[in-house]
Write a protein that holds these residues in place. Structure first.
Motif, PDB file in Angstrom:
ATOM      1  N   MET A  11      -4.898  -3.672 -23.745  1.00 29.13           N
ATOM      2  CA  MET A  11      -5.766  -2.910 -22.863  1.00 29.13           C
ATOM      3  C   MET A  11      -6.843  -3.836 -22.314  1.00 29.13           C
ATOM      4  SD  MET A  11      -7.734   0.627 -23.639  1.00 29.13           S
ATOM      5  CE  MET A  11      -9.372   0.211 -24.161  1.00 29.13           C
ATOM      6  N   THR A  12      -7.048  -3.836 -21.011  1.00 29.18           N
ATOM      7  CA  THR A  12      -8.056  -4.689 -20.400  1.00 29.18           C
ATOM      8  C   THR A  12      -9.204  -3.847 -19.875  1.00 29.18           C
ATOM      9  OG1 THR A  12      -6.973  -4.627 -18.257  1.00 29.18           O
ATOM     10  CG2 THR A  12      -6.382  -6.442 -19.721  1.00 29.18           C
ATOM     11  N   THR A  13     -10.401  -4.420 -19.956  1.00 28.72           N
ATOM     12  CA  THR A  13     -11.578  -3.714 -19.463  1.00 28.72           C
ATOM     13  C   THR A  13     -11.852  -4.073 -18.017  1.00 28.72           C
ATOM     14  OG1 THR A  13     -13.048  -5.450 -20.225  1.00 28.72           O
ATOM     15  CG2 THR A  13     -12.642  -3.614 -21.740  1.00 28.72           C
ATOM     16  N   SER A  14     -11.579  -5.313 -17.635  1.00 33.05           N
ATOM     17  CA  SER A  14     -11.776  -5.806 -16.277  1.00 33.05           C
ATOM     18  C   SER A  14     -13.167  -5.520 -15.735  1.00 33.05           C
ATOM     19  CB  SER A  14     -10.716  -5.229 -15.337  1.00 33.05           C
ATOM     20  OG  SER A  14      -9.441  -5.617 -15.749  1.00 33.05           O
TER      21      SER A  14
ATOM     22  N   PRO B 296     -10.345 -11.536 -30.809  1.00 33.55           N
ATOM     23  CA  PRO B 296     -11.027 -12.692 -31.414  1.00 33.55           C
ATOM     24  C   PRO B 296     -12.186 -13.177 -30.542  1.00 33.55           C
ATOM     25  CG  PRO B 296      -8.657 -13.023 -31.396  1.00 33.55           C
ATOM     26  CD  PRO B 296      -8.935 -11.794 -30.571  1.00 33.55           C
ATOM     27  N   LYS B 297     -13.193 -13.729 -31.177  1.00 34.07           N
ATOM     28  CA  LYS B 297     -14.339 -14.284 -30.460  1.00 34.07           C
ATOM     29  C   LYS B 297     -13.899 -15.560 -29.743  1.00 34.07           C
ATOM     30  CE  LYS B 297     -19.071 -15.726 -31.457  1.00 34.07           C
ATOM     31  NZ  LYS B 297     -20.038 -15.904 -32.552  1.00 34.07           N
ATOM     32  N   VAL B 298     -14.121 -15.617 -28.434  1.00 34.57           N
ATOM     33  CA  VAL B 298     -13.738 -16.789 -27.654  1.00 34.57           C
ATOM     34  C   VAL B 298     -14.934 -17.304 -26.871  1.00 34.57           C
ATOM     35  CG1 VAL B 298     -11.299 -16.206 -27.435  1.00 34.57           C
ATOM     36  CG2 VAL B 298     -12.892 -15.365 -25.738  1.00 34.57           C
ATOM     37  N   TYR B 299     -14.981 -18.627 -26.704  1.00 35.05           N
ATOM     38  CA  TYR B 299     -16.035 -19.276 -25.939  1.00 35.05           C
ATOM     39  C   TYR B 299     -15.597 -19.385 -24.488  1.00 35.05           C
ATOM     40  CZ  TYR B 299     -19.108 -22.892 -24.145  1.00 35.05           C
ATOM     41  OH  TYR B 299     -19.999 -23.585 -23.389  1.00 35.05           O
ATOM     42  N   LEU B 300     -16.493 -19.021 -23.576  1.00 38.91           N
ATOM     43  CA  LEU B 300     -16.207 -19.096 -22.150  1.00 38.91           C
ATOM     44  C   LEU B 300     -17.245 -19.990 -21.479  1.00 38.91           C
ATOM     45  CD1 LEU B 300     -15.552 -15.284 -21.625  1.00 38.91           C
ATOM     46  CD2 LEU B 300     -13.839 -17.078 -21.892  1.00 38.91           C
ATOM     47  N   ASP B 301     -16.805 -21.024 -20.790  1.00 39.29           N
ATOM     48  CA  ASP B 301     -17.689 -21.970 -20.110  1.00 39.29           C
ATOM     49  C   ASP B 301     -18.056 -21.418 -18.734  1.00 39.29           C
ATOM     50  OD1 ASP B 301     -19.036 -24.098 -18.999  1.00 39.29           O
ATOM     51  OD2 ASP B 301     -17.428 -25.545 -19.297  1.00 39.29           O
ATOM     52  N   VAL B 302     -19.241 -20.842 -18.638  1.00 35.95           N
ATOM     53  CA  VAL B 302     -19.697 -20.233 -17.386  1.00 35.95           C
ATOM     54  C   VAL B 302     -20.364 -21.273 -16.484  1.00 35.95           C
ATOM     55  CG1 VAL B 302     -21.229 -18.483 -16.395  1.00 35.95           C
ATOM     56  CG2 VAL B 302     -19.967 -17.987 -18.481  1.00 35.95           C
ATOM     57  N   ALA B 303     -21.068 -22.227 -17.062  1.00 31.40           N
ATOM     58  CA  ALA B 303     -21.842 -23.197 -16.282  1.00 31.40           C
ATOM     59  C   ALA B 303     -20.974 -24.073 -15.379  1.00 31.40           C
ATOM     60  CB  ALA B 303     -22.671 -24.072 -17.210  1.00 31.40           C
ATOM     61  N   ARG B 304     -19.769 -24.358 -15.792  1.00 33.42           N
ATOM     62  CA  ARG B 304     -18.913 -25.284 -15.037  1.00 33.42           C
ATOM     63  C   ARG B 304     -18.622 -24.777 -13.628  1.00 33.42           C
ATOM     64  NH1 ARG B 304     -13.251 -26.136 -14.960  1.00 33.42           N
ATOM     65  NH2 ARG B 304     -13.027 -24.547 -16.551  1.00 33.42           N
ATOM     66  N   THR B 305     -18.259 -23.508 -13.495  1.00 39.28           N
ATOM     67  CA  THR B 305     -17.896 -22.976 -12.172  1.00 39.28           C
ATOM     68  C   THR B 305     -18.754 -21.790 -11.736  1.00 39.28           C
ATOM     69  OG1 THR B 305     -16.264 -21.433 -13.070  1.00 39.28           O
ATOM     70  CG2 THR B 305     -15.480 -23.650 -12.493  1.00 39.28           C
ATOM     71  N   GLY B 306     -19.638 -21.331 -12.628  1.00 37.85           N
ATOM     72  CA  GLY B 306     -20.462 -20.173 -12.285  1.00 37.85           C
ATOM     73  C   GLY B 306     -19.882 -18.867 -12.787  1.00 37.85           C
ATOM     74  N   GLN B 307     -18.647 -18.909 -13.284  1.00 38.72           N
ATOM     75  CA  GLN B 307     -18.051 -17.715 -13.878  1.00 38.72           C
ATOM     76  C   GLN B 307     -16.880 -18.082 -14.767  1.00 38.72           C
ATOM     77  OE1 GLN B 307     -16.816 -15.229 -10.574  1.00 38.72           O
ATOM     78  NE2 GLN B 307     -14.713 -15.897 -10.776  1.00 38.72           N
ATOM     79  N   ALA B 308     -16.538 -17.159 -15.656  1.00 42.66           N
ATOM     80  CA  ALA B 308     -15.387 -17.349 -16.543  1.00 42.66           C
ATOM     81  C   ALA B 308     -14.827 -15.983 -16.905  1.00 42.66           C
ATOM     82  CB  ALA B 308     -15.797 -18.106 -17.799  1.00 42.66           C
ATOM     83  N   LYS B 309     -13.504 -15.925 -17.094  1.00 39.21           N
ATOM     84  CA  LYS B 309     -12.821 -14.677 -17.410  1.00 39.21           C
ATOM     85  C   LYS B 309     -12.227 -14.748 -18.805  1.00 39.21           C
ATOM     86  CE  LYS B 309      -9.231 -11.602 -15.644  1.00 39.21           C
ATOM     87  NZ  LYS B 309      -8.280 -11.382 -14.556  1.00 39.21           N
ATOM     88  N   CYS B 310     -12.482 -13.713 -19.604  1.00 44.43           N
ATOM     89  CA  CYS B 310     -11.932 -13.649 -20.948  1.00 44.43           C
ATOM     90  C   CYS B 310     -10.417 -13.462 -20.883  1.00 44.43           C
ATOM     91  CB  CYS B 310     -12.567 -12.510 -21.733  1.00 44.43           C
ATOM     92  SG  CYS B 310     -11.871 -12.319 -23.393  1.00 44.43           S
ATOM     93  N   PRO B 311      -9.661 -14.323 -21.571  1.00 44.71           N
ATOM     94  CA  PRO B 311      -8.202 -14.192 -21.539  1.00 44.71           C
ATOM     95  C   PRO B 311      -7.680 -12.983 -22.308  1.00 44.71           C
ATOM     96  CG  PRO B 311      -8.826 -15.917 -23.068  1.00 44.71           C
ATOM     97  CD  PRO B 311     -10.089 -15.467 -22.383  1.00 44.71           C
TER      98      PRO B 311
ATOM     99  N   CYS C  80      -9.557  -9.701 -22.820  1.00 40.35           N
ATOM    100  CA  CYS C  80      -9.902  -8.374 -22.284  1.00 40.35           C
ATOM    101  C   CYS C  80     -10.102  -8.353 -20.777  1.00 40.35           C
ATOM    102  CB  CYS C  80     -11.148  -7.828 -22.988  1.00 40.35           C
ATOM    103  SG  CYS C  80     -12.667  -8.734 -22.637  1.00 40.35           S
ATOM    104  N   GLY C  81     -10.152  -9.526 -20.140  1.00 44.78           N
ATOM    105  CA  GLY C  81     -10.294  -9.582 -18.692  1.00 44.78           C
ATOM    106  C   GLY C  81     -11.723  -9.477 -18.188  1.00 44.78           C
ATOM    107  N   THR C  82     -12.701  -9.375 -19.088  1.00 43.87           N
ATOM    108  CA  THR C  82     -14.089  -9.303 -18.662  1.00 43.87           C
ATOM    109  C   THR C  82     -14.483 -10.615 -17.995  1.00 43.87           C
ATOM    110  OG1 THR C  82     -14.661  -7.802 -20.462  1.00 43.87           O
ATOM    111  CG2 THR C  82     -16.489  -8.984 -19.437  1.00 43.87           C
TER     112      THR C  82
END
Length: 69
Positions: free
Chosen positions: A1-4, A36-51, A53-55
């Motif tokens: 299930m994705t939240t998007s 699971p808790k995942v790290y998302l690199d937002v600074a590199r491109t200004g955004q990141a998507k969780c693989p 849940c899709g947030t």
């Protein structure tokens, strides 16, 4: 299930490495253990998507991540 859902962040919301973890309280997720808790690199491109849940975590317009400590 994705939240998007999209979560807008301020530069100060990012950790010292320029990212966030998902699940996150910023995403108003009711259940923290939904994937699971995942790290998302937002600074590199200004955004990141969780693989899982899709947030999408993105910097608010006009926010910049700098290295001026």
């Amino acid at each position: 299930m994705t939240t998007s859902s999209v979560v807008e962040l301020l530069a100060q919301d990012l950790n010292p490495q320029g990212g966030v973890f998902c699940p996150s309280p910023k995403a108003a997720m009711a259940v923290w253990s939904n994937h699971p808790k995942v790290y998302l690199d937002v600074a590199r491109t200004g955004q990141a998507k969780c693989p899982y849940c899709g947030t999408v975590y993105k910097l608010k317009a006009g926010e910049h991540v700098g290295s001026g400590h």
